[in-house]
Design an enzyme around this catalytic site. Structure first.
Site, mmCIF file in Angstrom:
data_model
loop_
_atom_site.group_PDB
_atom_site.id
_atom_site.type_symbol
_atom_site.label_atom_id
_atom_site.label_comp_id
_atom_site.label_asym_id
_atom_site.label_seq_id
_atom_site.Cartn_x
_atom_site.Cartn_y
_atom_site.Cartn_z
ATOM 1 N N ASP A 19 -28.147 -5.199 24.827
ATOM 2 C CA ASP A 19 -27.889 -6.595 24.478
ATOM 3 C C ASP A 19 -28.633 -7.523 25.425
ATOM 4 O O ASP A 19 -29.146 -8.566 25.024
ATOM 5 C CB ASP A 19 -26.386 -6.894 24.568
ATOM 6 N N GLU A 56 -20.590 3.761 -7.043
ATOM 7 C CA GLU A 56 -20.629 3.330 -5.638
ATOM 8 C C GLU A 56 -19.280 2.723 -5.286
ATOM 9 O O GLU A 56 -18.590 2.203 -6.160
ATOM 10 C CB GLU A 56 -21.769 2.320 -5.415
ATOM 11 N N LYS A 99 -16.556 0.129 -4.268
ATOM 12 C CA LYS A 99 -16.532 -1.315 -4.501
ATOM 13 C C LYS A 99 -15.974 -2.015 -3.269
ATOM 14 O O LYS A 99 -14.784 -1.935 -2.978
ATOM 15 C CB LYS A 99 -15.676 -1.628 -5.732
ATOM 16 N N ASP A 120 -14.598 -4.740 -0.875
ATOM 17 C CA ASP A 120 -13.715 -5.870 -1.105
ATOM 18 C C ASP A 120 -14.119 -7.038 -0.206
ATOM 19 O O ASP A 120 -13.696 -7.134 0.937
ATOM 20 C CB ASP A 120 -12.272 -5.441 -0.804
ATOM 21 N N TYR A 147 -23.423 -6.708 2.253
ATOM 22 C CA TYR A 147 -23.649 -5.426 1.600
ATOM 23 C C TYR A 147 -24.357 -5.784 0.310
ATOM 24 O O TYR A 147 -23.797 -6.516 -0.512
ATOM 25 C CB TYR A 147 -22.304 -4.744 1.350
ATOM 26 N N LYS A 192 -10.436 0.577 -10.726
ATOM 27 C CA LYS A 192 -9.634 -0.082 -9.689
ATOM 28 C C LYS A 192 -8.570 0.864 -9.193
ATOM 29 O O LYS A 192 -7.835 1.441 -9.988
ATOM 30 C CB LYS A 192 -8.939 -1.315 -10.285
ATOM 31 N N CYS A 199 26.686 -3.073 17.725
ATOM 32 C CA CYS A 199 26.275 -2.026 16.805
ATOM 33 C C CYS A 199 27.091 -2.154 15.525
ATOM 34 O O CYS A 199 28.324 -2.190 15.578
ATOM 35 C CB CYS A 199 26.500 -0.653 17.433
ATOM 36 N N CYS A 248 29.541 1.263 15.243
ATOM 37 C CA CYS A 248 30.681 1.554 16.120
ATOM 38 C C CYS A 248 31.202 0.330 16.856
ATOM 39 O O CYS A 248 32.218 0.411 17.543
ATOM 40 C CB CYS A 248 30.316 2.651 17.116
ATOM 41 N N CYS A 303 22.149 0.640 20.636
ATOM 42 C CA CYS A 303 23.594 0.749 20.784
ATOM 43 C C CYS A 303 23.852 1.532 22.066
ATOM 44 O O CYS A 303 23.279 2.600 22.269
ATOM 45 C CB CYS A 303 24.145 1.492 19.561
ATOM 46 N N CYS A 319 27.868 7.289 19.514
ATOM 47 C CA CYS A 319 27.963 6.480 18.293
ATOM 48 C C CYS A 319 27.760 7.392 17.084
ATOM 49 O O CYS A 319 26.790 8.132 17.018
ATOM 50 C CB CYS A 319 26.894 5.386 18.307
HETATM 51 O O1 JCF Z 1 -19.172 -3.629 -4.116
HETATM 52 C C1 JCF Z 1 -18.975 -4.531 -4.889
HETATM 53 N N1 JCF Z 1 -18.027 -5.392 -4.627
HETATM 54 C C2 JCF Z 1 -19.776 -4.668 -6.132
HETATM 55 C C3 JCF Z 1 -19.529 -5.700 -7.018
HETATM 56 C C4 JCF Z 1 -20.777 -3.741 -6.392
HETATM 57 C C5 JCF Z 1 -21.523 -3.841 -7.538
HETATM 58 O O2 JCF Z 1 -22.496 -2.956 -7.784
HETATM 59 C C6 JCF Z 1 -21.297 -4.897 -8.471
HETATM 60 C C7 JCF Z 1 -20.281 -5.822 -8.199
HETATM 61 C C8 JCF Z 1 -20.068 -6.861 -9.116
HETATM 62 C C9 JCF Z 1 -20.848 -6.927 -10.259
HETATM 63 N N2 JCF Z 1 -22.049 -4.986 -9.615
HETATM 64 C C10 JCF Z 1 -21.830 -5.975 -10.475
HETATM 65 C C11 JCF Z 1 -22.636 -6.037 -11.688
#
Ligand code: JCF
Length: 681
Positions: free
Chosen positions: A34, A114, A116, A118, A228, A318, A412, A415, A430, A435
């Site tokens: 760094d 892949e 997904k 969040d 990402y 999901k 308690c 008891c 307690c 107890c």
């Molecule tokens: O990782 C994701 N949140 C993710 C969202 C990955 C994808 O390849 C996506 C997406 C949302 C729409 N592909 C589409 C078409």
């Protein structure tokens, strides 16, 4: 310095800083310290200050520092950013894939899966290789211009620098992706916020989304955001014709992309990927809420088209929701095995992941204070896998003034003795060592499935026998007054016989179960197994020194201390000797030991990351058969760490401690050599 030299040096510094930044934030593999990085950055800042005419928008000095704005302007996406439809079960995944087959007229279609991520969706446009505009997804048609904020995200290239010179950069390239926070960074951020007296964020996702929409980019810059990238939107220039190749192109252009995109030729492969991500979701250093499934071929994507803003060529499997909101109807106090008073929230029943949740632990009074919960509050409840449900947060917006605060009792509830909170302890306890609540809980635990597993001896019976005075310590279970039991309501000759039989059978439980059943502080199933594997017999355990205990893999000093205190207590030794006289088996036996002469025998092993060829459960079973012990955290006592995809912090720790690291393939090879698995698996 002559002006030409300054220009050359500035170019050189920018190129170096770009490379080091890429190595650090995209590859996760820094090659300079760094301090060296800062030194180069300072030199560049100085030269640019002396020659402001040479500053460019894509200079590494320009990531941070823009002035706050009063509002974001609205932009229109060149191509709408579609949202994904959801499927939530294996059947729905199959139906979705079948529909693709039907609509396309093909019987075989290649898919890409892949994880997904969040986070918060963004679009970033590059013109002639330079970042021009970054925007939020918004409603998919229009979004907000957050360019200055996006530029502060460290792994977002300000200028595209291909990894090889011959790679062509499209004149216009819209990169689509997700801005997110790693779990570890999020936790660090929350720690700092708490220290500074600020309110912590609820989760990495909210934290990322909120950070991205700060009007002051300096605030965004101070948050550990990452990009990402998962695809290309609008483009002018050559772009490959499949999703998989597009990801590879983005990687070659220096963008952070997933290493976990899989090309799947069959429906079964698609579903296997979905399942395998579900299995490891809690072990990753980033949050995922599902698996994206896409048709690989872009022409076929176009052919399939979209309906009502959802593409027909992609969907998201999901994961079952692990968080739901519900109401706290009451808070009760449970008195635990050690006499601790544990507050438990009584919830309006709510189904989470196929299980009805009615209660959630509130741990102790500090936790109640931290969450700020009141009786009547609407709360977010989480149940992750087989973890005990817990309360994540209060939904304050749902309050209507009828909520009542809760305070811990100082007596308690079982008891009536005083309940006090000792210095340095989180729980109120307690003070009454006899107890009845303690004994109830202890007996309940002793007979339970994970401990002595006495069939037909449930919680209710345990409590009943204790309350009737039939059991005053564990040895009474094996010396019950059956005449008295026979007079109790609901006990016929047959049920007595069954109960006697299962009590008799339980005498043969191995040492590990008995150790767990004894209810020693900090000893659960896993630690009990570690102790039993090490000592093999109760007699040897009773003669252990503190030092020997501390040397056992998986046993830390606090646990060692608790075990030592337990075995030193004369009352405990008397109890164990009575149990032995009553015929309980006091050793572990050979069966569970696994092989003793293989490459893995006696080794302490940690699994981390996602395995491709084995499930976690299989890997653990095979390792145990090979005589290894699988533990959950990496320490100096670990011999071997098996690292799958996306390993997270355990792999880092293994490297820090210089523990041997092997891949899943290498593990399989070892297991094959030991004859645990057949070759070709
Ligand atoms: O990782 C994701 N949140 C993710 C969202 C990955 C994808 O390849 C996506 C997406 C949302 C729409 N592909 C589409 C078409």
């Amino acid at each position: 310095m002559a002006n030409v030299d300054v220009t050359t040096r500035i170019d050189e510094l920018r190129a170096l800083l770009h490379r080091y930044n890429y190595e650090y934030f995209v590859l996760d593999a820094p090659t300079v310290s760094d301090a060296e990085f800062d030194e180069l950055m300072n030199e560049l800042r100085r030269l640019e200050a002396e020659h402001p005419e040479l500053i460019t928008a894509d200079s590494p000095t320009q990531r941070i520092g823009a002035e706050p704005s009063s509002a974001f302007s609205t932009i229109r996406h060149e191509i709408p950013m579609l949202s994904l439809s959801n499927v939530t079960s294996e059947q729905e995944v199959r139906d979705w894939v079948d529909r693709v087959y039907r609509l396309s007229g093909h019987q075989s279609v290649a898919f890409v899966t892949e994880p997904k991520i969040d986070g918060s969706a963004v679009s970033i446009i590059y013109r002639d290789g330079v970042l021009e505009r970054g925007a939020t997804r918004g409603d998919g048609v229009t979004g907000e211009d957050v360019t200055t904020n996006i530029k502060t995200v460290r792994n977002v290239p300000l200028r595209i620098t291909p990894l090889q010179e011959e790679i062509e950069v499209p004149t216009v390239l819209e990169v689509r992706g997700e801005i997110y926070m790693r779990r570890s960074d999020f936790e660090e951020l929350n720690r700092r916020r708490l220290d500074a007296g600020e309110t912590p964020f609820a989760n990495p996702r909210n934290s990322a989304a909120g950070s991205l929409r700060q009007l002051d980019p300096r605030l965004t810059a101070a948050r550990p955001l990452r990009l990402y990238s998962y695809g290309v939107g609008y483009a002018e220039g050559n772009v490959p014709g499949t999703h998989f190749e597009q990801i590879e192109m983005l990687r070659a252009l220096g963008f952070p992309v997933t290493d976990n995109a899989r090309l799947c030729e069959t429906l079964d492969e698609v579903w296997r990927e979905c399942e395998s991500w579900l299995e490891v979701r809690n072990d990753l250093d980033y949050e995922i809420d599902g698996v994206v499934i896409k048709v690989n071929d872009l022409n076929l994507q176009t052919e399939l088209g979209a309906v009502s803003r959802e593409p027909r060529w992609a969907t998201a499997y999901k994961f079952p929701a692990i968080q739901k909101t519900t109401v706290i109807n009451d808070i009760e106090i449970n008195v635990g095995r050690t006499g601790s008073l544990n507050p438990v929230a009584i919830l309006e029943p709510v189904e989470i992941g196929g299980v009805t949740v009615r209660r959630a632990t509130l741990h102790n009074e500090d936790e109640i204070e931290r969450l700020g919960v009141m009786i009547g509050d609407t709360v977010v409840v989480e149940r992750a896998g087989d973890v005990i449900p817990k309360i994540i947060a209060v939904v304050e917006a749902k309050r209507d003034g009828s909520e009542r605060p809760f305070s811990m009792p100082d007596q308690c509830p079982v008891c009536g003795a005083q309940a006090v909170r000792l210095e340095g302890e989180v729980a109120r306890e307690c003070v009454n060592v006899s107890c009845p609540a303690r004994l109830r809980e202890q007996v309940r635990h002793f007979v339970s499935r994970g401990a002595m597993d006495i069939e037909g001896f449930g919680s209710k019976l345990a409590v009943r026998f204790v309350d009737l005075g039939l059991i005053s310590d564990f040895s009474d279970i094996y010396d019950l007054d059956w005449d008295q039991v026979g007079q109790l309501e609901g006990f016929g000759a047959k049920s007595i016989e069954n109960l006697q039989q299962s009590i008799e059978t339980s005498k043969q439980q191995p040492l590990s179960r008995l150790i767990n059943a004894l209810g020693i502080r900090h000893i659960g199933e896993r630690n009990a197994r570690a102790l039993a594997h090490h000592f093999r017999t109760m007699d040897r355990l009773l003669h252990a020194s503190r030092e020997e205990l501390e040397l056992i893999p998986g046993i830390g000093s606090v646990v060692a201390e608790a075990v030592f205190d337990f075995i030193q207590e004369p009352k405990n030794r008397e109890l164990i000797s009575r149990l032995e006289q009553l015929g309980l088996r006091m050793d572990e036996g050979e069966q569970a030991a696994g092989r003793a002469d293989g490459a893995l025998s006696g080794k302490t092993v940690v699994l981390t990351g996602r395995l491709d060829r084995l499930t976690r459960t299989q890997a653990t079973e095979y390792l145990e058969q090979a005589g290894a012990q699988v533990t959950s955290s990496v320490s100096r006592k670990t011999d071997l760490v098996i690292v799958g995809a996306d390993p997270g912090s355990k792999a880092d720790r293994a490297r820090d401690l210089e523990v041997t690291i092997i891949s899943e393939d290498e593990l399989l090879e070892l297991l094959q050599n030991d004859g645990i698995v057949e070759s070709g698996q």
